[in-house]
Scaffold this motif. Structure first.
Motif, PDB file in Angstrom:
ATOM      1  N   ARG A  13       0.842  -1.198   0.000  1.00 38.66           N
ATOM      2  CA  ARG A  13       0.000   0.000   0.000  1.00 38.66           C
ATOM      3  C   ARG A  13       0.871   1.240   0.000  1.00 38.66           C
ATOM      4  O   ARG A  13       1.940   1.258   0.600  1.00 38.66           O
ATOM      5  CB  ARG A  13      -0.888   0.038   1.255  1.00 38.66           C
ATOM      6  N   PHE A  14       0.400   2.260  -0.668  1.00 42.48           N
ATOM      7  CA  PHE A  14       1.012   3.597  -0.577  1.00 42.48           C
ATOM      8  C   PHE A  14      -0.075   4.524  -0.065  1.00 42.48           C
ATOM      9  O   PHE A  14      -0.972   4.879  -0.824  1.00 42.48           O
ATOM     10  CB  PHE A  14       1.499   4.082  -1.943  1.00 42.48           C
ATOM     11  N   GLY A  15      -0.020   4.884   1.208  1.00 43.02           N
ATOM     12  CA  GLY A  15      -1.093   5.700   1.773  1.00 43.02           C
ATOM     13  C   GLY A  15      -2.419   4.987   1.574  1.00 43.02           C
ATOM     14  O   GLY A  15      -2.575   3.826   1.957  1.00 43.02           O
ATOM     15  N   GLY A  16      -3.351   5.640   0.897  1.00 38.90           N
ATOM     16  CA  GLY A  16      -4.666   5.030   0.660  1.00 38.90           C
ATOM     17  C   GLY A  16      -4.727   4.122  -0.558  1.00 38.90           C
ATOM     18  O   GLY A  16      -5.758   3.517  -0.835  1.00 38.90           O
ATOM     19  N   VAL A  17      -3.629   4.045  -1.316  1.00 41.26           N
ATOM     20  CA  VAL A  17      -3.655   3.253  -2.560  1.00 41.26           C
ATOM     21  C   VAL A  17      -3.132   1.841  -2.310  1.00 41.26           C
ATOM     22  O   VAL A  17      -2.026   1.664  -1.812  1.00 41.26           O
ATOM     23  CB  VAL A  17      -2.774   3.928  -3.643  1.00 41.26           C
ATOM     24  N   THR A  18      -3.941   0.837  -2.649  1.00 49.54           N
ATOM     25  CA  THR A  18      -3.465  -0.540  -2.576  1.00 49.54           C
ATOM     26  C   THR A  18      -2.885  -0.891  -3.947  1.00 49.54           C
ATOM     27  O   THR A  18      -3.615  -1.194  -4.880  1.00 49.54           O
ATOM     28  CB  THR A  18      -4.603  -1.506  -2.208  1.00 49.54           C
ATOM     29  N   ALA A  19      -1.552  -0.825  -4.051  1.00 46.05           N
ATOM     30  CA  ALA A  19      -0.896  -1.029  -5.351  1.00 46.05           C
ATOM     31  C   ALA A  19      -0.795  -2.508  -5.699  1.00 46.05           C
ATOM     32  O   ALA A  19      -0.904  -2.888  -6.865  1.00 46.05           O
ATOM     33  CB  ALA A  19       0.493  -0.390  -5.340  1.00 46.05           C
ATOM     34  N   ASN A  20      -0.552  -3.349  -4.689  1.00 47.17           N
ATOM     35  CA  ASN A  20      -0.541  -4.808  -4.867  1.00 47.17           C
ATOM     36  C   ASN A  20      -1.397  -5.419  -3.774  1.00 47.17           C
ATOM     37  O   ASN A  20      -1.229  -5.093  -2.593  1.00 47.17           O
ATOM     38  CB  ASN A  20       0.886  -5.384  -4.758  1.00 47.17           C
ATOM     39  N   GLY A  42      -0.174  -2.033 -10.998  1.00 48.15           N
ATOM     40  CA  GLY A  42       0.713  -2.512  -9.928  1.00 48.15           C
ATOM     41  C   GLY A  42       1.906  -3.329 -10.399  1.00 48.15           C
ATOM     42  O   GLY A  42       2.600  -3.946  -9.590  1.00 48.15           O
ATOM     43  N   LYS A  43       2.185  -3.308 -11.684  1.00 53.83           N
ATOM     44  CA  LYS A  43       3.269  -4.142 -12.238  1.00 53.83           C
ATOM     45  C   LYS A  43       4.651  -3.701 -11.734  1.00 53.83           C
ATOM     46  O   LYS A  43       5.427  -4.508 -11.206  1.00 53.83           O
ATOM     47  CB  LYS A  43       3.249  -4.084 -13.781  1.00 53.83           C
ATOM     48  N   SER A  44       4.947  -2.400 -11.893  1.00 52.68           N
ATOM     49  CA  SER A  44       6.265  -1.914 -11.455  1.00 52.68           C
ATOM     50  C   SER A  44       6.414  -2.038  -9.940  1.00 52.68           C
ATOM     51  O   SER A  44       7.496  -2.335  -9.429  1.00 52.68           O
ATOM     52  CB  SER A  44       6.477  -0.457 -11.881  1.00 52.68           C
ATOM     53  N   THR A  45       5.306  -1.821  -9.223  1.00 50.55           N
ATOM     54  CA  THR A  45       5.340  -1.975  -7.763  1.00 50.55           C
ATOM     55  C   THR A  45       5.775  -3.389  -7.381  1.00 50.55           C
ATOM     56  O   THR A  45       6.609  -3.583  -6.497  1.00 50.55           O
ATOM     57  CB  THR A  45       3.948  -1.679  -7.157  1.00 50.55           C
ATOM     58  N   GLU A 203       5.356  -5.620 -20.084  1.00 50.19           N
ATOM     59  CA  GLU A 203       5.308  -5.063 -21.434  1.00 50.19           C
ATOM     60  C   GLU A 203       3.902  -4.567 -21.753  1.00 50.19           C
ATOM     61  O   GLU A 203       2.919  -5.235 -21.438  1.00 50.19           O
ATOM     62  CB  GLU A 203       5.753  -6.146 -22.429  1.00 50.19           C
ATOM     63  N   HIS A 204       3.825  -3.381 -22.354  1.00 57.22           N
ATOM     64  CA  HIS A 204       2.528  -2.855 -22.784  1.00 57.22           C
ATOM     65  C   HIS A 204       2.227  -3.241 -24.217  1.00 57.22           C
ATOM     66  O   HIS A 204       1.069  -3.286 -24.620  1.00 57.22           O
ATOM     67  CB  HIS A 204       2.503  -1.323 -22.666  1.00 57.22           C
ATOM     68  N   ASN A 205       3.282  -3.482 -24.984  1.00 57.83           N
ATOM     69  CA  ASN A 205       3.108  -3.841 -26.390  1.00 57.83           C
ATOM     70  C   ASN A 205       2.680  -5.311 -26.481  1.00 57.83           C
ATOM     71  O   ASN A 205       3.462  -6.218 -26.249  1.00 57.83           O
ATOM     72  CB  ASN A 205       4.439  -3.609 -27.128  1.00 57.83           C
TER      73      ASN A 205
END
Ligand SMILES: Nc1ncnc2c1ncn2[C@@H]1O[C@H](COP(=O)(O)OP(=O)(O)OP(=O)(O)O)[C@@H](O)[C@H]1O
Ligand SMILES: [Mg+2]
Length: 247
Positions: A13-20, A42-45, A203-205
């Protein structure tokens, strides 16, 4: 044998954001595995947690049977788990940090500048890897004089220099023109085949990841949404919805 990388219930979590949120997945030894998902999913996290850039709040991460959940980045890198970055400015920092300019010792500049005396073997390996990445002819240039795509390839050469057992690549083809993308894909496949490096690739591509990966995990809103072969993931209604919903 268990997976080379095993993630169990990873949350961040980052503050109120649940990234993973309670993510479990595995990456088997010697394979090329993809990680996809819309922006902010949440990929980079997850990569940052794996390499010890920031610890998870809950869950565990094991690499080659070893608990690495709370280890520091340098310790994890020493085990052979190495990441590359989504943004190239970080790459420039890394290049300075690692003293990895390898090169033209006589001229005192260039990609192959030697920051300290190295063995003939190390020098030869550096030259081989520059050639592998198609940069041998550019070895007299500074990293900052390379094109964006060439810098990405240099980053790959630098990562391979560390003899990784697994490479985490965060969008290796982002911002690269279609001609060079083919070269990056081929080199990643060769690194996997010839050096036996396991690849875990964000990857986004879609075309790139479908070509490259044998198995793909898809995140959405910080959770694992689907996993499967490229064909299975491509046809998965939940994956299609996640991408359409993100537009
Ligand atoms: N250091 C941080 N501090 C605060 N929030 C963060 C931090 N890192 C990531 N986040 C937040 O976590 C969420 C997931 O971000 P992340 O960068 O992991 O997504 P991503 O899937 O890599 O997205 P993209 O495809 O756009 O690179 C986002 O809401 C992001 O704003
Ligand atoms: Mg990202």
């Amino acid at each position: 044998m268990s997976a080379q990388l095993a993630i169990r219930g990873a949350s961040k979590r980052f503050g109120g954001v649940t990234a993973n949120d309670d993510i479990s997945m595995e990456v088997p030894q010697g394979r090329i595995v993809g990680l996809i998902g819309p922006n902010g999913s949440g990929k980079s996290t997850l990569f940052n947690s794996i390499v010890g850039y920031h610890p998870v709040d809950g869950g565990s991460i094991r690499f080659e049977e070893r608990e690495i959940t709370r280890m520091r980045t340098a310790e994890i890198a020493r085990l052979g788990l190495i990441r590359t970055f989504q943004q190239t400015h970080v790459f420039v920092q890394m290049s300075c940090m690692q003293n990895m300019a390898i090169g033209d010792a006589e001229a005192g500049r260039g990609l192959l500048r030697l920051m300290r005396p190295v063995s003939a073997e190390t020098r030869e390996r550096a030259e081989t890897l520059l050639a592998f990445c198609g940069l041998y002819g550019k070895r007299h240039l500074m990293a900052g004089e390379l094109s964006f795509g060439q810098r990405k390839l240099l980053e790959l050469a630098m990562a391979l220099m560390l003899r990784p057992r697994m490479l985490l690549l965060d969008e290796p083809t982002a911002g690269i023109n279609p001609t060079l993308i083919k070269g990056v894909i081929e080199r990643l496949q060769r690194a996997n085949r010839e050096f036996g490096v396991t690849l875990f690739v964000i990857e986004h591509n879609m075309r790139v990841i479908m070509t490259l990966a044998e198995h793909i995990h898809c995140l959405a809103h910080g959770r694992l949404l689907a996993s499967g072969s490229p064909d299975e993931v491509r046809r998965d209604a939940r994956v299609l919805d996640a991408y359409l919903g993100a537009r």
